[in-house]
Design a protein around this motif. Structure first.
Motif: not given
Length: 235
Positions: A181-200
């Motif tokens: 969930d933390f990675m999802l937040m960083l991906n959605m609202f911080g647009n940090i590369p790679g966080t979508n993969y870490l989320c899943l």
């Protein structure tokens, strides 16, 4: 019988990872839905193992409800973020209730929950590169962070009180869920590369581990019964 359920869990892990990776690389809602359904199916398989071993079913039933909410929330998140978040939050409450079936509510739950909440809220409220777009969205994330923090806090508190295999498994699954969930937040609202993969890469394994905790829970009971029977024969 135990070997059959071990094999079943291994097969479910393989399927979950296959559909997880498929979704990571553009599999769409179908792959995401199947991956989510798989960990619920795994939970039901392990619930049957709990029934076979005649364990107290309060924890397993509440965990199945929580896993089902996680599945629904995961699917809804693609269709409507607010609806998905709401169902996920309800799921975390059910996880918390399930953990309470393993250990009564106590002061350590509150302490652990507050510590994790302070960390989570500090990130949400004070990280400059996170852009939530609106106060409403930021508020939703804060409420959600509080709920998941106390869920993880309860898991850790149970482990501090009783260091058994079930509680260890639950802590691992809960922390993976939190990281996801933390990675999802960083991906959605911080647009940090790679966080979508870490989320899943942490979410589906985390759900697998939580579903696996039912098997561990029943196996621990089976081990106790075997030890009791051996001691009875010796006596």
């Amino acid at each position: 019988m135990k070997k059959t359920f071990i094999t079943a869990n291994a097969i479910m892990l393989m399927l979950i990872l296959i559909f997880d990776v498929w979704y990571m690389f553009g599999g769409g809602l179908f792959a995401k839905s199947i991956a989510s359904i798989m960990f619920v199916v795994q939970g039901i398989i392990n619930l049957w193992y709990c029934i076979k071993n005649k364990v107290n079913l309060k924890f397993p039933i509440w965990l199945i409800v929580a896993l089902t909410c996680a599945m629904l929330g995961d699917i809804l998140l693609v269709l409507n973020f607010y609806a998905g978040t709401a169902v996920f939050a309800i799921g975390h409450i059910f996880y918390f209730v399930a953990y309470c079936m393993l250990g009564k509510i106590n002061g350590k739950d509150l302490i652990c929950g507050i510590i994790i909440s302070v960390f989570a809220l500090s990130i949400i409220l004070f990280t400059p590169f996170l852009d939530f777009g609106s106060t409403l969205m930021q508020g939703v994330c804060c409420v959600y962070a509080l709920i998941i923090s106390f869920m993880v806090g309860k898991a850790i508190s149970n482990l501090l009180k009783d260091k058994n295999s079930t509680n260890i498994t639950i802590v691992i699954g809960s922390i993976l869920f939190f990281i996801s969930d933390f990675m999802l937040m960083l991906n959605m609202f911080g647009n940090i590369p790679g966080t979508n993969y870490l989320c899943l890469g942490t979410y589906y394994p985390g759900q697998f581990v939580l579903a696996l905790s039912l098997f561990i829970y029943a196996s621990a009971n089976d081990l106790k019964e075997n030890k009791y029977n051996i001691l009875s024969k010796v006596a």
